[in-house]
Design a protein around this motif. Sequence first.
Motif, PDB file in Angstrom:
ATOM      1  N   ARG A 142       4.177   1.248  13.876  1.00  0.00           N
ATOM      2  CA  ARG A 142       4.356  -0.086  14.438  1.00  0.00           C
ATOM      3  C   ARG A 142       4.794  -1.004  13.299  1.00  0.00           C
ATOM      4  O   ARG A 142       4.000  -1.283  12.386  1.00  0.00           O
ATOM      5  CB  ARG A 142       3.054  -0.560  15.089  1.00  0.00           C
ATOM      6  CG  ARG A 142       2.582   0.401  16.187  1.00  0.00           C
ATOM      7  CD  ARG A 142       1.249   0.005  16.796  1.00  0.00           C
ATOM      8  NE  ARG A 142       0.130   0.110  15.853  1.00  0.00           N
ATOM      9  CZ  ARG A 142      -0.519   1.221  15.564  1.00  0.00           C
ATOM     10  NH1 ARG A 142      -0.144   2.378  16.109  1.00  0.00           N
ATOM     11  NH2 ARG A 142      -1.515   1.217  14.721  1.00  0.00           N
ATOM     12  N   ILE A 143       6.038  -1.467  13.363  1.00  0.00           N
ATOM     13  CA  ILE A 143       6.668  -2.127  12.222  1.00  0.00           C
ATOM     14  C   ILE A 143       7.027  -3.554  12.590  1.00  0.00           C
ATOM     15  O   ILE A 143       7.717  -3.805  13.589  1.00  0.00           O
ATOM     16  CB  ILE A 143       7.926  -1.362  11.774  1.00  0.00           C
ATOM     17  CG1 ILE A 143       7.557   0.088  11.435  1.00  0.00           C
ATOM     18  CG2 ILE A 143       8.579  -2.045  10.584  1.00  0.00           C
ATOM     19  CD1 ILE A 143       8.742   0.962  11.082  1.00  0.00           C
ATOM     20  N   ALA A 144       6.568  -4.501  11.763  1.00  0.00           N
ATOM     21  CA  ALA A 144       6.860  -5.916  11.983  1.00  0.00           C
ATOM     22  C   ALA A 144       6.606  -6.662  10.680  1.00  0.00           C
ATOM     23  O   ALA A 144       6.100  -6.099   9.699  1.00  0.00           O
ATOM     24  CB  ALA A 144       5.997  -6.487  13.109  1.00  0.00           C
ATOM     25  N   TYR A 145       6.933  -7.956  10.697  1.00  0.00           N
ATOM     26  CA  TYR A 145       6.692  -8.772   9.505  1.00  0.00           C
ATOM     27  C   TYR A 145       5.219  -9.130   9.397  1.00  0.00           C
ATOM     28  O   TYR A 145       4.531  -9.367  10.396  1.00  0.00           O
ATOM     29  CB  TYR A 145       7.558 -10.030   9.533  1.00  0.00           C
ATOM     30  CG  TYR A 145       8.945  -9.766   9.004  1.00  0.00           C
ATOM     31  CD1 TYR A 145       9.192  -9.757   7.639  1.00  0.00           C
ATOM     32  CD2 TYR A 145       9.990  -9.475   9.865  1.00  0.00           C
ATOM     33  CE1 TYR A 145      10.447  -9.470   7.141  1.00  0.00           C
ATOM     34  CE2 TYR A 145      11.261  -9.189   9.383  1.00  0.00           C
ATOM     35  CZ  TYR A 145      11.484  -9.185   8.016  1.00  0.00           C
ATOM     36  OH  TYR A 145      12.728  -8.893   7.519  1.00  0.00           O
ATOM     37  N   ASP A 156       3.257  -0.492   9.345  1.00  0.00           N
ATOM     38  CA  ASP A 156       4.188  -0.930   8.304  1.00  0.00           C
ATOM     39  C   ASP A 156       4.336  -2.440   8.417  1.00  0.00           C
ATOM     40  O   ASP A 156       5.014  -2.943   9.326  1.00  0.00           O
ATOM     41  CB  ASP A 156       5.566  -0.273   8.474  1.00  0.00           C
ATOM     42  CG  ASP A 156       5.517   1.241   8.461  1.00  0.00           C
ATOM     43  OD1 ASP A 156       6.055   1.829   7.520  1.00  0.00           O
ATOM     44  OD2 ASP A 156       4.951   1.840   9.411  1.00  0.00           O
ATOM     45  N   ALA A 157       3.683  -3.166   7.528  1.00  0.00           N
ATOM     46  CA  ALA A 157       3.762  -4.629   7.517  1.00  0.00           C
ATOM     47  C   ALA A 157       4.780  -5.049   6.454  1.00  0.00           C
ATOM     48  O   ALA A 157       4.572  -4.829   5.262  1.00  0.00           O
ATOM     49  CB  ALA A 157       2.400  -5.240   7.226  1.00  0.00           C
ATOM     50  N   ILE A 158       5.897  -5.652   6.864  1.00  0.00           N
ATOM     51  CA  ILE A 158       6.997  -6.001   5.969  1.00  0.00           C
ATOM     52  C   ILE A 158       6.797  -7.415   5.440  1.00  0.00           C
ATOM     53  O   ILE A 158       6.578  -8.357   6.220  1.00  0.00           O
ATOM     54  CB  ILE A 158       8.348  -5.908   6.708  1.00  0.00           C
ATOM     55  CG1 ILE A 158       8.484  -4.549   7.416  1.00  0.00           C
ATOM     56  CG2 ILE A 158       9.504  -6.142   5.748  1.00  0.00           C
ATOM     57  CD1 ILE A 158       8.415  -3.366   6.499  1.00  0.00           C
ATOM     58  N   ALA A 159       6.871  -7.576   4.127  1.00  0.00           N
ATOM     59  CA  ALA A 159       6.730  -8.903   3.520  1.00  0.00           C
ATOM     60  C   ALA A 159       7.934  -9.771   3.874  1.00  0.00           C
ATOM     61  O   ALA A 159       9.083  -9.309   3.850  1.00  0.00           O
ATOM     62  CB  ALA A 159       6.609  -8.781   2.003  1.00  0.00           C
ATOM     63  N   ILE A 160       7.701 -11.034   4.183  1.00  0.00           N
ATOM     64  CA  ILE A 160       8.778 -11.934   4.596  1.00  0.00           C
ATOM     65  C   ILE A 160       9.712 -12.242   3.438  1.00  0.00           C
ATOM     66  O   ILE A 160      10.920 -12.234   3.570  1.00  0.00           O
ATOM     67  CB  ILE A 160       8.195 -13.232   5.192  1.00  0.00           C
ATOM     68  CG1 ILE A 160       7.508 -12.919   6.527  1.00  0.00           C
ATOM     69  CG2 ILE A 160       9.279 -14.271   5.401  1.00  0.00           C
ATOM     70  CD1 ILE A 160       6.809 -14.087   7.156  1.00  0.00           C
ATOM     71  N   GLU A 161       9.190 -12.539   2.277  1.00  0.00           N
ATOM     72  CA  GLU A 161       9.953 -12.801   1.051  1.00  0.00           C
ATOM     73  C   GLU A 161      10.851 -14.030   1.165  1.00  0.00           C
ATOM     74  O   GLU A 161      10.572 -15.061   0.593  1.00  0.00           O
ATOM     75  CB  GLU A 161      10.768 -11.566   0.634  1.00  0.00           C
ATOM     76  CG  GLU A 161       9.919 -10.384   0.220  1.00  0.00           C
ATOM     77  CD  GLU A 161      10.749  -9.172  -0.135  1.00  0.00           C
ATOM     78  OE1 GLU A 161      11.978  -9.195   0.067  1.00  0.00           O
ATOM     79  OE2 GLU A 161      10.168  -8.179  -0.619  1.00  0.00           O
TER      80      GLU A 161
END
Length: 361
Positions: A142-145, A156-161
């Motif tokens: 489950r992939i999101a920001y 998978d937690a994606i850094a906003i940056e």
Amino acid sequence: MLASLDAIARVTSLGRRPAGPLKKREDVRRVLVVEPKNIGDVVLTLPFLAQLREVFPEARTTMLANKFARVLFDGSGLVDDFIDSNLGWTEESTRYNPLAYNWRELWRLKRELPERHFDVVFKCCMHIREHLVAGLSGGDRRIAYAFGTGDRVLTDAIAIEDPNRHKSADWLRLLDSFGGATQVDQPRLRVSESERRWAEAYLRERGITSTIRIIGVHPGASVPEKRWPLDRFREVAKALTSRQGVRVLAFIDPLEYGESLAEIEGVVTAKVGLRELMALIERCELLVCNDSGPMHIAGALGVPTVAIFGSGINLWFAPLGGRHRLITVENVADGKSIKPYDLVGIPTSRVLAEIEIALGK
């Protein structure tokens, strides 16, 4: 809301992690893309959907979205299956009540989504509410920001940056867990030949032949704050009808907003369904509009726009493609203080000047 979601995930299946190793790129066969918001938001997933075909060539792509998504993407070949879902999360419904959920619909998704056994779930929207949908999906990955809290439901937690990145670029970064995006052709919405013939017949019946240049005008937007004053659109339409060999096609929204443009001599109006709207916009040389769904449809059809934004959110939501002229309250202020969404501060002369540039004059 974020903290509550984390707490719930600690003690329920929302925080479940797969028993074995996470699915790798070559193992992915079932993909879910979550984007249950407005027309423009759905259109901005086009580059991401095109990438899914390249990154997961053996996978079946399902999109959870409002019903209009299947209409928009008809003929695109980018989505195999749709889950129609209206969660009721409009700006108006949640402005003063962040818990304004369609609980019956959430319960339906809780039962249906895990039965689909999705290998990967991508969340192409920046709100905590869709975190809940990702958690309910039961997807292997489950992939999101990441929001800092509320991320326990993700694998998978994606850094906003970069907070100023365009949304279509944000969604491409969701693929970093699988090696990142690859080089693909710019995807577009598709209009069928029969729809093109319908558009030509519609225009011909109103005195517009194939040799006449058409400039579209769409004065509507999903919320009133995004609408440049209608009398300014009238001024633009009058100025454009004075041009030799040019006709103005004014689009009237389902609630009749903009119908007064029909009173202007030389203006042809259209109040049509979504596929017919697409066919008529494709026939336009240019679309003059607000930040709206039709603006994004034009961009995804390769039609340039002169688009009026109430603030610098054009950094996030500019239409796809090039040759667009975007006007915001910031770039017309000339050092004066103009409030965000104070569209009265944008003069007709500025919009007409941008139209001249867009037409190559």
